[in-house]
Design an enzyme around this catalytic site. Structure first.
Site, PDB file in Angstrom:
ATOM      1  N   THR A   1       0.345  -2.669  -1.053  1.00  0.00           N
ATOM      2  CA  THR A   1       0.459  -2.490  -2.498  1.00  0.00           C
ATOM      3  C   THR A   1       1.755  -3.082  -3.048  1.00  0.00           C
ATOM      4  O   THR A   1       2.755  -3.181  -2.322  1.00  0.00           O
ATOM      5  CB  THR A   1       0.418  -0.974  -2.816  1.00  0.00           C
ATOM      6  OG1 THR A   1       0.795  -0.772  -4.171  1.00  0.00           O
ATOM      7  CG2 THR A   1       1.383  -0.185  -1.939  1.00  0.00           C
ATOM      8  N   ASP A   2       1.756  -3.401  -4.336  1.00  0.00           N
ATOM      9  CA  ASP A   2       2.994  -3.863  -4.990  1.00  0.00           C
ATOM     10  C   ASP A   2       3.986  -2.708  -5.172  1.00  0.00           C
ATOM     11  O   ASP A   2       5.163  -2.939  -5.453  1.00  0.00           O
ATOM     12  CB  ASP A   2       2.689  -4.535  -6.340  1.00  0.00           C
ATOM     13  CG  ASP A   2       1.990  -3.627  -7.358  1.00  0.00           C
ATOM     14  OD1 ASP A   2       1.683  -2.455  -7.040  1.00  0.00           O
ATOM     15  OD2 ASP A   2       1.744  -4.099  -8.491  1.00  0.00           O
ATOM     16  N   GLU A   3       3.519  -1.455  -5.002  1.00  0.00           N
ATOM     17  CA  GLU A   3       4.400  -0.307  -5.266  1.00  0.00           C
ATOM     18  C   GLU A   3       5.565  -0.227  -4.282  1.00  0.00           C
ATOM     19  O   GLU A   3       6.556   0.450  -4.543  1.00  0.00           O
ATOM     20  CB  GLU A   3       3.594   0.996  -5.270  1.00  0.00           C
ATOM     21  CG  GLU A   3       2.459   0.918  -6.267  1.00  0.00           C
ATOM     22  CD  GLU A   3       1.834   2.253  -6.644  1.00  0.00           C
ATOM     23  OE1 GLU A   3       2.474   3.297  -6.454  1.00  0.00           O
ATOM     24  OE2 GLU A   3       0.696   2.227  -7.139  1.00  0.00           O
TER      25      GLU A   3
ATOM     26  N   TYR B   1       3.850   8.053  -1.535  1.00  0.00           N
ATOM     27  CA  TYR B   1       2.797   7.060  -1.268  1.00  0.00           C
ATOM     28  C   TYR B   1       3.409   5.702  -0.953  1.00  0.00           C
ATOM     29  O   TYR B   1       3.138   5.115   0.101  1.00  0.00           O
ATOM     30  CB  TYR B   1       1.846   6.950  -2.471  1.00  0.00           C
ATOM     31  CG  TYR B   1       0.973   5.699  -2.434  1.00  0.00           C
ATOM     32  CD1 TYR B   1       0.024   5.513  -1.429  1.00  0.00           C
ATOM     33  CD2 TYR B   1       1.116   4.694  -3.397  1.00  0.00           C
ATOM     34  CE1 TYR B   1      -0.763   4.358  -1.391  1.00  0.00           C
ATOM     35  CE2 TYR B   1       0.331   3.540  -3.365  1.00  0.00           C
ATOM     36  CZ  TYR B   1      -0.602   3.376  -2.357  1.00  0.00           C
ATOM     37  OH  TYR B   1      -1.367   2.233  -2.318  1.00  0.00           O
TER      38      TYR B   1
ATOM     39  N   LYS C   1       3.459   3.479   2.551  1.00  0.00           N
ATOM     40  CA  LYS C   1       2.895   2.123   2.655  1.00  0.00           C
ATOM     41  C   LYS C   1       3.980   1.145   3.104  1.00  0.00           C
ATOM     42  O   LYS C   1       3.721   0.252   3.908  1.00  0.00           O
ATOM     43  CB  LYS C   1       2.293   1.680   1.316  1.00  0.00           C
ATOM     44  CG  LYS C   1       1.028   2.412   0.899  1.00  0.00           C
ATOM     45  CD  LYS C   1      -0.160   2.185   1.837  1.00  0.00           C
ATOM     46  CE  LYS C   1      -0.715   0.787   1.763  1.00  0.00           C
ATOM     47  NZ  LYS C   1      -1.990   0.695   2.547  1.00  0.00           N
TER      48      LYS C   1
HETATM   49  P1  NAD Z   1      -9.358   4.908  -1.432  1.00  0.00           P
HETATM   50  O1  NAD Z   1      -8.502   6.130  -1.479  1.00  0.00           O
HETATM   51  O2  NAD Z   1     -10.425   4.722  -2.451  1.00  0.00           O
HETATM   52  O3  NAD Z   1     -10.065   4.808  -0.003  1.00  0.00           O
HETATM   53  C1  NAD Z   1      -9.395   5.068   1.193  1.00  0.00           C
HETATM   54  C2  NAD Z   1     -10.425   5.166   2.326  1.00  0.00           C
HETATM   55  O4  NAD Z   1      -9.722   5.399   3.551  1.00  0.00           O
HETATM   56  C3  NAD Z   1     -11.421   6.309   2.140  1.00  0.00           C
HETATM   57  O5  NAD Z   1     -12.732   5.869   2.425  1.00  0.00           O
HETATM   58  C4  NAD Z   1     -10.951   7.338   3.163  1.00  0.00           C
HETATM   59  O6  NAD Z   1     -12.014   8.145   3.665  1.00  0.00           O
HETATM   60  C5  NAD Z   1     -10.369   6.451   4.251  1.00  0.00           C
HETATM   61  N1  NAD Z   1      -9.366   7.151   5.064  1.00  0.00           N
HETATM   62  C6  NAD Z   1      -8.313   7.899   4.609  1.00  0.00           C
HETATM   63  N2  NAD Z   1      -7.647   8.409   5.661  1.00  0.00           N
HETATM   64  C7  NAD Z   1      -8.253   7.950   6.785  1.00  0.00           C
HETATM   65  C8  NAD Z   1      -8.011   8.116   8.172  1.00  0.00           C
HETATM   66  N3  NAD Z   1      -6.988   8.868   8.628  1.00  0.00           N
HETATM   67  N4  NAD Z   1      -8.826   7.497   9.053  1.00  0.00           N
HETATM   68  C9  NAD Z   1      -9.874   6.739   8.607  1.00  0.00           C
HETATM   69  N5  NAD Z   1     -10.164   6.571   7.316  1.00  0.00           N
HETATM   70  C10 NAD Z   1      -9.357   7.160   6.396  1.00  0.00           C
HETATM   71  O7  NAD Z   1      -8.336   3.682  -1.441  1.00  0.00           O
HETATM   72  P2  NAD Z   1      -8.497   2.244  -2.128  1.00  0.00           P
HETATM   73  O8  NAD Z   1      -8.113   2.339  -3.549  1.00  0.00           O
HETATM   74  O9  NAD Z   1      -9.802   1.673  -1.730  1.00  0.00           O
HETATM   75  O10 NAD Z   1      -7.329   1.468  -1.375  1.00  0.00           O
HETATM   76  C11 NAD Z   1      -7.572   0.741  -0.164  1.00  0.00           C
HETATM   77  C12 NAD Z   1      -6.267   0.153   0.333  1.00  0.00           C
HETATM   78  O11 NAD Z   1      -5.729  -0.706  -0.671  1.00  0.00           O
HETATM   79  C13 NAD Z   1      -5.188   1.204   0.610  1.00  0.00           C
HETATM   80  O12 NAD Z   1      -4.499   0.819   1.783  1.00  0.00           O
HETATM   81  C14 NAD Z   1      -4.270   1.141  -0.598  1.00  0.00           C
HETATM   82  O13 NAD Z   1      -2.948   1.491  -0.249  1.00  0.00           O
HETATM   83  C15 NAD Z   1      -4.384  -0.336  -0.969  1.00  0.00           C
HETATM   84  N6  NAD Z   1      -4.163  -0.616  -2.399  1.00  0.00           N
HETATM   85  C16 NAD Z   1      -4.928  -0.003  -3.362  1.00  0.00           C
HETATM   86  C17 NAD Z   1      -4.715  -0.309  -4.701  1.00  0.00           C
HETATM   87  C18 NAD Z   1      -5.549   0.302  -5.801  1.00  0.00           C
HETATM   88  O14 NAD Z   1      -5.275   0.033  -6.974  1.00  0.00           O
HETATM   89  N7  NAD Z   1      -6.561   1.091  -5.501  1.00  0.00           N
HETATM   90  C19 NAD Z   1      -3.719  -1.224  -5.068  1.00  0.00           C
HETATM   91  C20 NAD Z   1      -2.951  -1.816  -4.047  1.00  0.00           C
HETATM   92  C21 NAD Z   1      -3.191  -1.516  -2.724  1.00  0.00           C
HETATM   93  P1  TYD Z   2      -2.979   5.351 -11.132  1.00  0.00           P
HETATM   94  O1  TYD Z   2      -4.363   4.895 -11.455  1.00  0.00           O
HETATM   95  O2  TYD Z   2      -2.799   6.701 -10.512  1.00  0.00           O
HETATM   96  O3  TYD Z   2      -2.316   4.209 -10.227  1.00  0.00           O
HETATM   97  P2  TYD Z   2      -0.761   4.015  -9.740  1.00  0.00           P
HETATM   98  O4  TYD Z   2      -0.012   5.269  -9.905  1.00  0.00           O
HETATM   99  O5  TYD Z   2      -0.965   3.644  -8.303  1.00  0.00           O
HETATM  100  O6  TYD Z   2      -0.210   2.887 -10.572  1.00  0.00           O
HETATM  101  O7  TYD Z   2      -2.111   5.309 -12.451  1.00  0.00           O
HETATM  102  C1  TYD Z   2      -1.963   4.116 -13.213  1.00  0.00           C
HETATM  103  C2  TYD Z   2      -0.970   4.415 -14.326  1.00  0.00           C
HETATM  104  O8  TYD Z   2      -1.580   5.369 -15.217  1.00  0.00           O
HETATM  105  C3  TYD Z   2       0.310   5.054 -13.829  1.00  0.00           C
HETATM  106  O9  TYD Z   2       1.401   4.563 -14.601  1.00  0.00           O
HETATM  107  C4  TYD Z   2       0.120   6.541 -14.103  1.00  0.00           C
HETATM  108  C5  TYD Z   2      -0.793   6.561 -15.320  1.00  0.00           C
HETATM  109  N1  TYD Z   2      -1.732   7.711 -15.415  1.00  0.00           N
HETATM  110  C6  TYD Z   2      -1.805   8.437 -16.611  1.00  0.00           C
HETATM  111  O10 TYD Z   2      -1.095   8.141 -17.598  1.00  0.00           O
HETATM  112  N2  TYD Z   2      -2.687   9.475 -16.676  1.00  0.00           N
HETATM  113  C7  TYD Z   2      -3.473   9.855 -15.628  1.00  0.00           C
HETATM  114  O11 TYD Z   2      -4.234  10.855 -15.733  1.00  0.00           O
HETATM  115  C8  TYD Z   2      -3.389   9.084 -14.411  1.00  0.00           C
HETATM  116  C9  TYD Z   2      -4.236   9.448 -13.217  1.00  0.00           C
HETATM  117  C10 TYD Z   2      -2.502   8.009 -14.366  1.00  0.00           C
END
Ligand code: NAD
Ligand code: TYD
Length: 360
Positions: free
Chosen positions: A140-142, A166, A170
């Site tokens: 992630t960019d975070e 989080y 990561k």
């Molecule tokens: P998500 O939370 O929707 O899905 C995570 C999946 O991992 C789930 O299916 C869960 O059951 C599985 N999981 C969790 N713990 C586990 C374990 N111990 N063993 C096996 N499986 C396990 O997440 P996402 O949004 O699909 O994100 C996927 C990846 O992308 C993550 O690594 C996240 O850090 C990264 N990412 C997500 C975003 C975003 O905006 N969603 C942005 C940047 C990076």
């Molecule tokens: P989120 O989808 O949780 O992603 P991330 O924290 O990984 O960026 O949140 C996106 C942005 O929206 C973040 O700045 C927090 C804000 N946010 C709200 O304002 N209200 C909400 O209920 C949630 C879940 C997030």
């Protein structure tokens, strides 16, 4: 074949459906290669996402925790993947604030166990198989921390400054992946991408939460002043970028992936409201009336922005969706899949909403 960890989550399930060109998604060069999905099925894992490939001979599922090193190695020995794409993680910042332990376990210890199994497996491959093998770590960019309004966007050389449990977990996993490349020669690829949105996203994250609440006539919670900025990437564009990195990325390198869509949260919420008003008008009036500013998230990062010139220049990848086109697709998908949302809303999701929003 390839292995995908966390394939029952939001991005992983989109990746598998795209990879296999299932559920109406377009074919591409890799569409015939089999995939094994390894997922523990936490609250975020949903096999309903993968109904379209359930009986597909190119698809297999193993319910397994990525902390189980020996079981992972056994699966690798049986199926002999040529690549592992590691998505599995605890992924929600607000949950990491309430309970960081699971984030340390899955994101750090789980990645370590997966790397150890992969190291042992790769040691058993022939020289040519071992050279062609890839471990792609999805991050992630975070990890880069928070930007001021005029700071340049995050590049691959921006120092790590994670601020939430989080992002810290990561960041630790990214460092382990880096170390396994430098120390053991594991052919790793790391991607750091911005906020994804699109079909199949669990409605704890901003965009699907706002869609679900707006359709139910519930308050739309905006943290703090709503002026935090995120870069938004359509999940289909993220999947295309991952396929490109897997195919042509240089081992040991990291690639930032962004959508060229920096927006404040309040602008995102207003855009979602407008789209819903157009597609599904509400007799009570415009949904913006539901916006409710609530207590801010502790340590809330102010701004993220991605400089994606490296992946564009080296690998020729660009996002194909703008925020307007991607969001319109997303809102339509949620309107057409109310059953999918209803199943989630009826489960343990309710406890999370009570824990995170009551009295906020
Ligand atoms: P998500 O939370 O929707 O899905 C995570 C999946 O991992 C789930 O299916 C869960 O059951 C599985 N999981 C969790 N713990 C586990 C374990 N111990 N063993 C096996 N499986 C396990 O997440 P996402 O949004 O699909 O994100 C996927 C990846 O992308 C993550 O690594 C996240 O850090 C990264 N990412 C997500 C975003 C975003 O905006 N969603 C942005 C940047 C990076
Ligand atoms: P989120 O989808 O949780 O992603 P991330 O924290 O990984 O960026 O949140 C996106 C942005 O929206 C973040 O700045 C927090 C804000 N946010 C709200 O304002 N209200 C909400 O209920 C949630 C879940 C997030």
């Amino acid at each position: 074949m390839i292995f995908v960890t966390g394939g029952a989550g939001f991005i992983g399930s989109n990746f598998i459906l795209d990879w296999l060109a299932a559920d109406g998604r377009p074919r591409h060069a890799d569409s015939d290669e089999a995939v094994l999905n390894i997922d523990r099925l936490t609250y975020a894992g949903n096999l309903e996402n993968l109904a379209a490939v359930e009986r597909d001979p190119r698809y297999r599922f193993e319910r397994l925790d990525i902390c189980e090193r020996d079981a992972l190695l056994a699966l690798m020995r049986t199926h002999r993947p040529r690549a592992i794409l590691h998505f599995a993680a605890e992924s929600h910042v607000d949950r990491s604030i309430r309970g960081p332990g699971e984030f340390v376990r899955t994101n750090i210890e789980g990645t370590f166990a997966l790397l150890e199994a992969t190291r042992a497996y790769r040691g058993e491959l022939s020289a040519s198989e071992s050279e062609a093998f890839r471990f792609l770590h999805v991050s992630t960019d975070e990890v880069y921390g928070s930007l001021g309004p005029r700071d340049p966007a995050f590049s691959e050389t921006t120092p790590y400054q994670p601020n939430s449990p989080y992002s810290a977990s990561k960041a630790a996993s990214d460092h382990l992946v880096r170390a396994y490349h430098h120390t053991y020669g594991l052919p790793t690829l790391t991607t750091n991408c911005s906020n994804n949105y699109g079909p199949l996203q669990f409605p704890e994250k901003l965009i699907p939460l706002i869609i679900a609440n707006a359709l139910a006539g519930k308050p739309l919670p905006v943290y703090g002043d709503g002026m935090n900025v995120r870069d938004w990437l359509y999940v289909g564009d993220h999947c295309t970028a991952l396929r490109r990195v897997l195919a042509a990325g240089r081992p040991g390198e990291t690639y930032n992936i962004g959508g060229n869509n920096e927006m404040t949260n309040i602008a995102v919420v207003r855009t979602v409201c407008r789209l819903l008003d157009e597609l599904r008008p509400d007799a009570q009036g415009p949904r913006e009336r539901l916006i409710s500013f609530v207590t801010d998230r502790p340590g809330h990062d102010r701004r993220y922005a991605i400089d994606a010139r490296k992946i564009a220049g080296e690998l020729g990848w660009q996002p194909s969706e703008t925020f307007e086109t991607g969001l319109a697709k997303t809102v339509r998908w949620y309107l057409d899949h109310q059953d999918w949302v209803a199943h989630i809303l009826s489960g343990a999701y309710k406890d999370w909403i009570a824990a995170n929003y009551t009295g906020r």
